[in-house]
Design an enzyme around this catalytic site. Structure first.
Site, PDB file in Angstrom:
ATOM      1  N   GLU A 123       0.878  -1.048   0.193  1.00  0.00           N
ATOM      2  CA  GLU A 123      -0.421  -0.044   0.168  1.00  0.00           C
ATOM      3  C   GLU A 123       0.847   1.394  -0.343  1.00  0.00           C
ATOM      4  O   GLU A 123       1.942   0.802   0.500  1.00  0.00           O
ATOM      5  CB  GLU A 123      -0.773   0.104   0.825  1.00  0.00           C
ATOM      6  CG  GLU A 123      -2.180  -0.419   1.094  1.00  0.00           C
ATOM      7  CD  GLU A 123      -3.232  -0.935   2.309  1.00  0.00           C
ATOM      8  OE1 GLU A 123      -2.859  -0.082   2.722  1.00  0.00           O
ATOM      9  OE2 GLU A 123      -4.044  -1.615   1.755  1.00  0.00           O
ATOM     10  N   HIS A 240      -9.777  10.785   2.689  1.00  0.00           N
ATOM     11  CA  HIS A 240      -9.513   9.291   1.902  1.00  0.00           C
ATOM     12  C   HIS A 240      -9.470  10.267   0.301  1.00  0.00           C
ATOM     13  O   HIS A 240     -10.831  10.654   0.565  1.00  0.00           O
ATOM     14  CB  HIS A 240     -10.511   8.894   2.086  1.00  0.00           C
ATOM     15  CG  HIS A 240      -9.801   7.787   1.382  1.00  0.00           C
ATOM     16  ND1 HIS A 240      -9.575   6.882   0.591  1.00  0.00           N
ATOM     17  CD2 HIS A 240      -9.111   6.142   1.730  1.00  0.00           C
ATOM     18  CE1 HIS A 240      -9.294   6.254  -0.918  1.00  0.00           C
ATOM     19  NE2 HIS A 240      -9.143   5.490   0.398  1.00  0.00           N
ATOM     20  N   ARG A 286      -1.346  10.288  -0.250  1.00  0.00           N
ATOM     21  CA  ARG A 286      -2.673  10.832   0.057  1.00  0.00           C
ATOM     22  C   ARG A 286      -3.729  12.247   0.050  1.00  0.00           C
ATOM     23  O   ARG A 286      -3.785  12.107  -0.711  1.00  0.00           O
ATOM     24  CB  ARG A 286      -3.803   9.896   1.473  1.00  0.00           C
ATOM     25  CG  ARG A 286      -4.973   9.375   1.512  1.00  0.00           C
ATOM     26  CD  ARG A 286      -4.758   8.780   2.585  1.00  0.00           C
ATOM     27  NE  ARG A 286      -4.701   7.304   2.230  1.00  0.00           N
ATOM     28  CZ  ARG A 286      -5.851   6.706   3.358  1.00  0.00           C
ATOM     29  NH1 ARG A 286      -5.644   7.039   4.225  1.00  0.00           N
ATOM     30  NH2 ARG A 286      -5.360   5.517   2.754  1.00  0.00           N
ATOM     31  N   HIS A 345     -11.375  10.617   6.753  1.00  0.00           N
ATOM     32  CA  HIS A 345     -11.639   9.135   7.119  1.00  0.00           C
ATOM     33  C   HIS A 345     -11.542   8.663   8.537  1.00  0.00           C
ATOM     34  O   HIS A 345     -11.377   7.517   8.930  1.00  0.00           O
ATOM     35  CB  HIS A 345     -10.431   8.977   5.790  1.00  0.00           C
ATOM     36  CG  HIS A 345     -10.378   6.858   5.510  1.00  0.00           C
ATOM     37  ND1 HIS A 345     -11.329   6.241   5.344  1.00  0.00           N
ATOM     38  CD2 HIS A 345      -9.619   6.310   5.709  1.00  0.00           C
ATOM     39  CE1 HIS A 345     -11.199   4.792   5.477  1.00  0.00           C
ATOM     40  NE2 HIS A 345      -9.899   4.839   5.303  1.00  0.00           N
ATOM     41  N   ARG A 380      -1.094   9.241   9.145  1.00  0.00           N
ATOM     42  CA  ARG A 380      -1.541   7.619   9.116  1.00  0.00           C
ATOM     43  C   ARG A 380      -0.502   6.937   8.251  1.00  0.00           C
ATOM     44  O   ARG A 380      -1.225   7.364   6.661  1.00  0.00           O
ATOM     45  CB  ARG A 380      -2.386   7.495   9.696  1.00  0.00           C
ATOM     46  CG  ARG A 380      -2.711   6.137   9.967  1.00  0.00           C
ATOM     47  CD  ARG A 380      -3.978   5.158  10.023  1.00  0.00           C
ATOM     48  NE  ARG A 380      -4.767   5.397   8.882  1.00  0.00           N
ATOM     49  CZ  ARG A 380      -5.265   4.480   7.939  1.00  0.00           C
ATOM     50  NH1 ARG A 380      -6.108   3.938   8.823  1.00  0.00           N
ATOM     51  NH2 ARG A 380      -5.914   5.180   7.159  1.00  0.00           N
TER      52      ARG A 380
HETATM   53  C1  LIG Z   1     -14.519   2.637   5.788  1.00  0.00           C
HETATM   54  C2  LIG Z   1     -13.270   2.530   6.130  1.00  0.00           C
HETATM   55  C3  LIG Z   1     -12.001   1.549   5.924  1.00  0.00           C
HETATM   56  C4  LIG Z   1     -10.670   1.536   6.962  1.00  0.00           C
HETATM   57  N1  LIG Z   1      -9.470   0.446   6.258  1.00  0.00           N
HETATM   58  C5  LIG Z   1      -8.864   0.922   6.811  1.00  0.00           C
HETATM   59  C6  LIG Z   1      -8.169  -0.422   7.200  1.00  0.00           C
HETATM   60  O1  LIG Z   1      -7.861  -1.289   5.569  1.00  0.00           O
HETATM   61  N2  LIG Z   1      -6.610  -0.669   7.605  1.00  0.00           N
HETATM   62  C7  LIG Z   1      -6.752  -0.222   8.457  1.00  0.00           C
HETATM   63  O2  LIG Z   1      -5.483   0.122   9.683  1.00  0.00           O
HETATM   64  N3  LIG Z   1      -7.930   0.891   9.231  1.00  0.00           N
HETATM   65  C8  LIG Z   1      -8.695   1.177   8.044  1.00  0.00           C
HETATM   66  N4  LIG Z   1      -9.045   2.029   8.386  1.00  0.00           N
HETATM   67  C9  LIG Z   1      -9.210   2.384  10.086  1.00  0.00           C
HETATM   68  C10 LIG Z   1      -9.489   1.705  11.195  1.00  0.00           C
HETATM   69  O3  LIG Z   1     -11.093   1.173  10.853  1.00  0.00           O
HETATM   70  C11 LIG Z   1     -10.363   2.090  12.308  1.00  0.00           C
HETATM   71  O4  LIG Z   1      -9.090   3.562  12.519  1.00  0.00           O
HETATM   72  C12 LIG Z   1     -10.166   1.688  13.629  1.00  0.00           C
HETATM   73  O5  LIG Z   1     -10.774   0.230  13.031  1.00  0.00           O
HETATM   74  C13 LIG Z   1     -10.380   2.404  14.745  1.00  0.00           C
HETATM   75  O6  LIG Z   1     -11.168   1.178  15.968  1.00  0.00           O
HETATM   76  P1  LIG Z   1     -11.508   1.821  17.335  1.00  0.00           P
HETATM   77  O7  LIG Z   1     -11.829   0.442  17.703  1.00  0.00           O
HETATM   78  O8  LIG Z   1     -10.677   2.851  17.811  1.00  0.00           O
HETATM   79  O9  LIG Z   1     -12.471   2.443  16.797  1.00  0.00           O
HETATM   80  P2  LIG Z   1     -13.939   2.387  15.899  1.00  0.00           P
HETATM   81  O10 LIG Z   1     -13.961   0.838  15.121  1.00  0.00           O
HETATM   82  O11 LIG Z   1     -14.465   3.065  15.435  1.00  0.00           O
HETATM   83  O12 LIG Z   1     -15.371   1.232  17.090  1.00  0.00           O
HETATM   84  C14 LIG Z   1     -15.452   2.843  18.032  1.00  0.00           C
HETATM   85  C15 LIG Z   1     -16.571   1.978  18.807  1.00  0.00           C
HETATM   86  O13 LIG Z   1     -17.391   2.920  19.611  1.00  0.00           O
HETATM   87  C16 LIG Z   1     -18.648   3.155  19.827  1.00  0.00           C
HETATM   88  N5  LIG Z   1     -18.958   4.951  20.002  1.00  0.00           N
HETATM   89  C17 LIG Z   1     -18.611   4.993  20.276  1.00  0.00           C
HETATM   90  N6  LIG Z   1     -19.008   6.731  20.407  1.00  0.00           N
HETATM   91  C18 LIG Z   1     -19.400   5.742  21.751  1.00  0.00           C
HETATM   92  C19 LIG Z   1     -20.416   6.315  22.248  1.00  0.00           C
HETATM   93  N7  LIG Z   1     -20.205   8.049  23.584  1.00  0.00           N
HETATM   94  N8  LIG Z   1     -20.551   5.348  23.541  1.00  0.00           N
HETATM   95  C20 LIG Z   1     -20.044   4.371  23.421  1.00  0.00           C
HETATM   96  N9  LIG Z   1     -19.906   3.839  22.129  1.00  0.00           N
HETATM   97  C21 LIG Z   1     -19.649   4.524  21.595  1.00  0.00           C
HETATM   98  C22 LIG Z   1     -19.100   2.441  18.270  1.00  0.00           C
HETATM   99  O14 LIG Z   1     -20.399   2.000  18.564  1.00  0.00           O
HETATM  100  C23 LIG Z   1     -18.862   1.325  18.408  1.00  0.00           C
HETATM  101  O15 LIG Z   1     -18.700  -0.235  19.063  1.00  0.00           O
HETATM  102  C24 LIG Z   1     -10.273   2.471   7.884  1.00  0.00           C
HETATM  103  C25 LIG Z   1     -11.965   2.662   8.352  1.00  0.00           C
HETATM  104  C26 LIG Z   1     -12.654   3.511   7.379  1.00  0.00           C
HETATM  105  C27 LIG Z   1     -14.056   3.847   7.828  1.00  0.00           C
END
Ligand SMILES: Cc1cc2nc3c(=O)[nH]c(=O)nc-3n(C[C@H](O)[C@H](O)[C@H](O)COP(=O)(O)OP(=O)(O)OC[C@H]3O[C@@H](n4cnc5c(N)ncnc54)[C@H](O)[C@@H]3O)c2cc1C
Length: 509
Positions: A123, A240, A286, A345, A380
């Site tokens: 990538e 993105h 990007r 993104h 990132r």
């Molecule tokens: C379309 C897309 C594609 C991506 N592709 C990649 C990739 O290929 N590789 C990579 O490394 N990263 C990728 N990313 C980035 C990556 O997915 C995220 O940065 C990462 O998954 C974040 O994980 P997290 O557990 O911190 O948050 P999240 O997975 O977003 O989880 C957050 C959680 O908190 C909950 N929440 C939010 N606010 C509250 C609240 N006030 N009270 C209670 N619960 C709450 C939500 O419901 C969810 O359960 C991508 C992102 C997107 C949007």
């Protein structure tokens, strides 16, 4: 405003951990905390509300014999444009491979060779193939499915779905002793805990055009800032370049791997335009691609991704997720152009933490996208964020398991008004953030935006999305230079020396 909403109270057992958010960071940390009792609170089910489940590219780690943690760290540092903490990048890169192998052993069906080696994708800005994938573009969903299976089977974890944390409970000594959450009917639940971990993901939902789930509204940043937590590098937002522009909210993503495989960016006349913006064309960094696409849109020209020659008939097998999205919008990417636009993104900034997720508030940890460990700096590196979730989620768990944590009780648990943003306020905020704090920024626009946010706060109160937006806009105004994801038309050069920003709500006056 009504303030007598029903209020229940729950005290978690001594030593139990409250995790807010059930994306990869929250779920993985919950598993690693065994046998410590864990209570996970989430506003939406993981498959719908977590960006983790939407990840298409995969997870980056030095998994091949000819790669090394030092090289992965070096690429991470280069992408972060002067603001990555080198020790933290090395931690991520060194601990990453074992964490990814652990996901494999837990059952994640990574793409493997017949010999059992990872098939790794290349990538942008990675110096070698390093991204572990699942069936091409299905990594996020597959990883979350496996995490949920294990968490649901784990005796030490209890889940509570459909409650949004909206405030942190102060312990009266400057620390945090749990959270106050609200469900869709407005009822409140105060959960008292010795340790509270924020894992609520990103901030895309604060902007009009985003690839993030709707729940990604920076709630953690707002809640924690209101009680004096420090935010780091809040101004750094990654755009993105190729969200699919078919009027959906959130906007679906056309993964960068398409351009990696030779897809080109064209105008409606079918002519390529990236060559006139950057010598590397479609493979430019990007931010440069995002700014070029933005400039085309500003000039009234709709940009498209043309995959017809480079990918053509292979599209359905190689990019099944993107293919299904295009089909659902009536586009056949084998024969037709895909309309694209830049979209928010990823948030590089967040709650300032150390390498085990500890914030500047006792009893309060932050992990995953809502944290800023210093690993991403100003930008990132692709596919480093799923890795960040497991490496730093794992480190936070280990730290908590190996330390005696004092018991904490909430000072008071009181009902509070529901600062519901409503459609109108939400949309005004989102449009303002995209228009005035988007791909290109300047001081005049950011001041206008701060006035808009203040007027919305005067209308509905200090709702978390408004406070989070204020911290991002104030950070963007204060950073008088262009670096990484932050571009200032009025300060187009990088300033020296490179400095991370640290901001509290009090600093904004
Ligand atoms: C379309 C897309 C594609 C991506 N592709 C990649 C990739 O290929 N590789 C990579 O490394 N990263 C990728 N990313 C980035 C990556 O997915 C995220 O940065 C990462 O998954 C974040 O994980 P997290 O557990 O911190 O948050 P999240 O997975 O977003 O989880 C957050 C959680 O908190 C909950 N929440 C939010 N606010 C509250 C609240 N006030 N009270 C209670 N619960 C709450 C939500 O419901 C969810 O359960 C991508 C992102 C997107 C949007």
């Amino acid at each position: 405003m009504k303030s007598d909403w029903t209020l229940d109270h729950k005290r978690l057992p001594a030593g139990a951990v409250l995790i807010v958010g059930a994306g990869l960071a929250g779920l993985y940390m919950a598993l690693k905390l065994a046998p410590r009792p864990v209570f996970i609170l989430t506003s939406r089910r993981s498959r719908k509300g977590a960006a983790s489940a939407w990840a298409q590219g995969g997870i980056a780690a030095a998994l091949s014999a000819d790669d090394s943690a030092a090289e992965h760290a070096a690429d991470t540092i280069a992408a972060g444009d002067g603001l990555v903490d080198p020790d933290i990048a090395l931690l991520l890169a060194t601990e990453g491979p074992d964490r990814v192998r652990e996901l494999l052993s837990l059952g994640v069906p990574f793409d493997l060779t017949d010999n059992g080696d990872f098939i790794l994708g290349l990538e942008a800005a990675h110096s070698r193939p390093r991204v572990a994938k699942v069936k091409g573009d299905g990594a996020g969903r597959a990883i979350i499915d496996v995490m949920l299976e294990h968490v649901q089977a784990a005796d030490h974890v209890t889940g509570l779905i459909g409650w949004r944390a909206e405030s942190l409970l102060p312990d009266g000594n400057g620390g945090v002793a749990g959270a106050l959450a609200r469900n869709d009917s407005g009822a409140l639940l105060g959960i008292e805990a010795d340790m509270t971990v924020l894992a609520t993901g990103g901030v895309g939902g604060l902007f009009a055009v985003t690839t993030n789930p709707r729940t990604a509204r920076g709630d953690s940043l707002g809640m924690a800032a209101r009680i004096g937590a420090t935010l780091r590098d809040s101004e750094f937002v990654q755009f993105h370049p190729t969200a699919i522009d078919i009027g959906r909210d959130p906007a679906p993503l056309a993964t960068e791997a398409l351009r990696g495989d030779g897809a080109i960016l064209v105008g409606s006349d079918g002519l390529r335009f990236m060559d006139s913006y950057h010598p590397k064309g479609e493979l430019a960094p990007r931010d440069d691609v995002a700014r070029a696409i933005f400039a085309e849109i500003q000039a009234g020209r709709q940009p498209f991704l043309d995959c017809r020659t480079a990918i053509g008939d292979h599209f359905p097998e190689e990019f099944p997720t993107v293919f299904a999205i295009c089909q659902s919008a009536g586009i056949d990417p084998r024969t037709q152009l895909i309309p694209v636009a830049p979209a928010v993104h990823y948030h590089m900034g967040g709650l300032a933490t150390d390498s085990v997720g500890q914030t500047n508030k006792d009893g309060l940890f932050a992990i995953g996208e809502c944290a800023a460990t210093g690993v991403h700096g100003a930008n990132r590196l692709a596919s480093n964020s799923l890795l960040e979730a497991i490496v730093f989620g794992g480190r936070a768990a280990q730290h908590i398991l190996s330390h005696d944590m004092p018991q904490r009780s909430a000072d008071t648990i009181e009902s509070q008004p529901w600062l519901s943003m409503g459609r109108q306020v939400s949309w005004t905020l989102r449009q303002g953030m995209t228009q005035y704090c988007g791909v290109r920024r300047n001081g005049r626009d950011l001041n206008i935006l701060l006035e808009i946010i203040d007027s919305l706060i005067a209308k509905v109160g200090e709702a978390n999305p408004l406070i989070a937006s204020k911290m991002i806009a104030a950070g963007a105004l204060a950073r008088e230079e262009s670096r990484g994801g932050h571009f200032r038309e009025d300060f187009p050069e990088e300033a020296t020396p490179a400095r991370s920003s640290y901001l509290t709500l009090d600093d904004l006056g």
